[in-house]
Design an enzyme around this catalytic site. Structure first.
Site, PDB file in Angstrom:
ATOM      1  N   LYS A   1       0.808  -1.232   0.000  1.00  0.00           N
ATOM      2  CA  LYS A   1       0.000   0.000   0.000  1.00  0.00           C
ATOM      3  C   LYS A   1       0.843   1.285   0.000  1.00  0.00           C
ATOM      4  O   LYS A   1       0.435   2.289  -0.578  1.00  0.00           O
ATOM      5  CB  LYS A   1      -0.974  -0.003   1.175  1.00  0.00           C
ATOM      6  CG  LYS A   1      -2.091  -1.035   1.017  1.00  0.00           C
ATOM      7  CD  LYS A   1      -3.123  -0.926   2.113  1.00  0.00           C
ATOM      8  CE  LYS A   1      -4.220  -1.968   1.923  1.00  0.00           C
ATOM      9  NZ  LYS A   1      -5.292  -1.861   2.909  1.00  0.00           N
TER      10      LYS A   1
ATOM     11  N   ASP B   1     -10.195   2.443   1.661  1.00  0.00           N
ATOM     12  CA  ASP B   1     -10.344   1.879   3.009  1.00  0.00           C
ATOM     13  C   ASP B   1     -11.018   2.901   3.929  1.00  0.00           C
ATOM     14  O   ASP B   1     -11.827   2.539   4.786  1.00  0.00           O
ATOM     15  CB  ASP B   1      -8.978   1.506   3.600  1.00  0.00           C
ATOM     16  CG  ASP B   1      -8.400   0.235   2.992  1.00  0.00           C
ATOM     17  OD1 ASP B   1      -9.182  -0.622   2.553  1.00  0.00           O
ATOM     18  OD2 ASP B   1      -7.158   0.109   2.959  1.00  0.00           O
TER      19      ASP B   1
HETATM   20  P1  NAP Z   1      -0.846  -4.322  10.291  1.00  0.00           P
HETATM   21  O1  NAP Z   1      -0.366  -3.066   9.635  1.00  0.00           O
HETATM   22  O2  NAP Z   1       0.010  -5.532  10.278  1.00  0.00           O
HETATM   23  O3  NAP Z   1      -1.203  -3.941  11.844  1.00  0.00           O
HETATM   24  C1  NAP Z   1      -1.559  -4.939  12.751  1.00  0.00           C
HETATM   25  C2  NAP Z   1      -2.021  -4.284  14.050  1.00  0.00           C
HETATM   26  O4  NAP Z   1      -2.487  -5.338  14.930  1.00  0.00           O
HETATM   27  C3  NAP Z   1      -0.910  -3.553  14.818  1.00  0.00           C
HETATM   28  O5  NAP Z   1      -1.458  -2.453  15.500  1.00  0.00           O
HETATM   29  C4  NAP Z   1      -0.461  -4.639  15.831  1.00  0.00           C
HETATM   30  O6  NAP Z   1       0.120  -4.101  16.994  1.00  0.00           O
HETATM   31  C5  NAP Z   1      -1.788  -5.263  16.168  1.00  0.00           C
HETATM   32  N1  NAP Z   1      -1.660  -6.599  16.703  1.00  0.00           N
HETATM   33  C6  NAP Z   1      -1.255  -7.721  16.046  1.00  0.00           C
HETATM   34  N2  NAP Z   1      -1.286  -8.782  16.876  1.00  0.00           N
HETATM   35  C7  NAP Z   1      -1.721  -8.325  18.090  1.00  0.00           C
HETATM   36  C8  NAP Z   1      -1.964  -8.928  19.353  1.00  0.00           C
HETATM   37  N3  NAP Z   1      -1.775 -10.262  19.552  1.00  0.00           N
HETATM   38  N4  NAP Z   1      -2.413  -8.160  20.359  1.00  0.00           N
HETATM   39  C9  NAP Z   1      -2.623  -6.829  20.181  1.00  0.00           C
HETATM   40  N5  NAP Z   1      -2.408  -6.182  19.002  1.00  0.00           N
HETATM   41  C10 NAP Z   1      -1.965  -6.935  17.980  1.00  0.00           C
HETATM   42  O7  NAP Z   1      -2.250  -4.784   9.678  1.00  0.00           O
HETATM   43  P2  NAP Z   1      -3.385  -3.849   9.012  1.00  0.00           P
HETATM   44  O8  NAP Z   1      -3.166  -3.753   7.552  1.00  0.00           O
HETATM   45  O9  NAP Z   1      -3.490  -2.606   9.814  1.00  0.00           O
HETATM   46  O10 NAP Z   1      -4.686  -4.779   9.205  1.00  0.00           O
HETATM   47  C11 NAP Z   1      -5.242  -5.024  10.495  1.00  0.00           C
HETATM   48  C12 NAP Z   1      -6.426  -5.980  10.348  1.00  0.00           C
HETATM   49  O11 NAP Z   1      -7.465  -5.346   9.629  1.00  0.00           O
HETATM   50  C13 NAP Z   1      -6.080  -7.266   9.575  1.00  0.00           C
HETATM   51  O12 NAP Z   1      -6.713  -8.363  10.196  1.00  0.00           O
HETATM   52  C14 NAP Z   1      -6.684  -7.030   8.207  1.00  0.00           C
HETATM   53  O13 NAP Z   1      -7.066  -8.235   7.578  1.00  0.00           O
HETATM   54  C15 NAP Z   1      -7.892  -6.186   8.570  1.00  0.00           C
HETATM   55  N6  NAP Z   1      -8.343  -5.315   7.459  1.00  0.00           N
HETATM   56  C16 NAP Z   1      -9.608  -5.506   7.017  1.00  0.00           C
HETATM   57  C17 NAP Z   1     -10.103  -4.676   6.013  1.00  0.00           C
HETATM   58  C18 NAP Z   1     -11.506  -4.882   5.554  1.00  0.00           C
HETATM   59  O14 NAP Z   1     -11.836  -4.444   4.441  1.00  0.00           O
HETATM   60  N7  NAP Z   1     -12.364  -5.483   6.345  1.00  0.00           N
HETATM   61  C19 NAP Z   1      -9.286  -3.688   5.432  1.00  0.00           C
HETATM   62  C20 NAP Z   1      -7.992  -3.537   5.914  1.00  0.00           C
HETATM   63  C21 NAP Z   1      -7.529  -4.376   6.940  1.00  0.00           C
HETATM   64  P3  NAP Z   1       1.708  -3.809  17.100  1.00  0.00           P
HETATM   65  O15 NAP Z   1       1.921  -2.452  16.489  1.00  0.00           O
HETATM   66  O16 NAP Z   1       1.976  -3.837  18.549  1.00  0.00           O
HETATM   67  O17 NAP Z   1       2.419  -4.914  16.337  1.00  0.00           O
END
Ligand code: NAP
Length: 256
Positions: free
Chosen positions: A64, A100
């Protein structure tokens, strides 16, 4: 006309089924395909797409930021968020958008204006959600993240402990793989009016955050609705037509 989703990996994506259902419903002879591309080949692959019949592409993890960097022009949302999830090819140029943010607001189903919000997480998805809430006039946007330093980088009010808010959004990846919610300190949140989980599962089953949210009495918005709404906005950018929302929802609904 071709479209697709660029990611690494991309095998799990629900977007091809959803967008192909949209093209069928709109009677457009278009296709949407999975484009698995590793980071080192991202830029050169994107540059070949317009000449290969592509109108545009969605972009997912980990591309992205790179998508915004290579674009010739970008929407205000993509620039402000610092990431793009939608590329459009026209007249020899590449335009970057971020659906998004708008997709999250559409899924929310009500304006966050003058309301308080708490965002859990500080990754790419949280960045889009925080910007969307602020841009739509939320009274206060707090961010809690497991790694506090990342929460402080989002341009909102970083908090050490989750706190009560009208709107609570799970933008962490907690709940994607298992039902363990213990790494999210939810106890202090109380009963939000609306709770939105960005996480969704391939089989459409309830995520632990939505189960928790239902128990609090909140109106629950799930990750499939957010996926649907961001995809609908991408469809509209590429085709210039209103997205056939119901056909798209039916395709990704767990009951189909
Ligand atoms: P990302 O950049 O990898 O960020 C992951 C986030 O989750 C970080 O804040 C991380 O914290 C936190 N995290 C991971 N494991 C954790 C745990 N065990 N306990 C507490 N916090 C935890 O991912 P992203 O792109 O932001 O996506 C996040 C989620 O949203 C994913 O599941 C993705 O599939 C979903 N999503 C869905 C849509 C949709 O259209 N529905 C769109 C976009 C994303 P740290 O900073 O501490 O590592």
């Amino acid at each position: 006309m071709l479209t697709g989703v660029l990611g690494w990996p991309v095998a799990h994506s629900r977007s091809p089924a959803m967008q192909n259902a949209a093209f069928r419903a709109a009677e457009l002879d278009w296709r949407y395909v999975k484009l698995p591309v590793p980071p080192e080949l991202f830029a050169e692959t994107v540059r070949t797409l317009p000449g290969s019949g592509y109108r545009g592409a969605n972009v997912t993890i980990p591309h992205k930021l790179a998508a915004l960097d290579l674009a010739d022009e970008a929407s205000d949302a993509a620039r402000a968020i610092g990431a793009a999830n939608t590329l459009t090819f026209a007249d020899g140029s590449i335009r970057a958008d971020n659906t998004d943010a708008g997709g999250f607001l559409a899924a929310l189903g009500e304006s966050p204006r003058e309301r308080t919000a708490l965002v859990l997480g500080a990754g790419g998805a949280a960045r889009a959600v925080v910007w969307a809430l602020q841009d739509a006039g939320a009274a206060d946007v707090a961010v809690w993240n497991r790694t506090p330093q990342r929460a402080r980088e989002l341009g909102a009010r970083a908090v050490e402990r989750p706190e009560p808010a009208d709107i609570v959004v799970n933008a962490t990846s907690v709940g994607l793989q298992d039902d363990d919610l213990s790494s999210l300190p939810l106890d202090a949140i109380g009963a939000p009016a609306v709770a939105c989980d960005l996480v969704y599962r391939g089989d459409g089953s309830a995520t632990p955050f939505t189960v928790w949210a239902s128990r609090t009495g909140a109106r629950v918005v799930d990750g499939l609705e957010v996926l649907l709404r961001q995809g609908a906005l991408s469809f509209e950018i590429w085709t210039g037509r209103a997205a056939p929302i119901e056909a798209m929802r039916k395709e990704i609904s767990p009951h189909t």
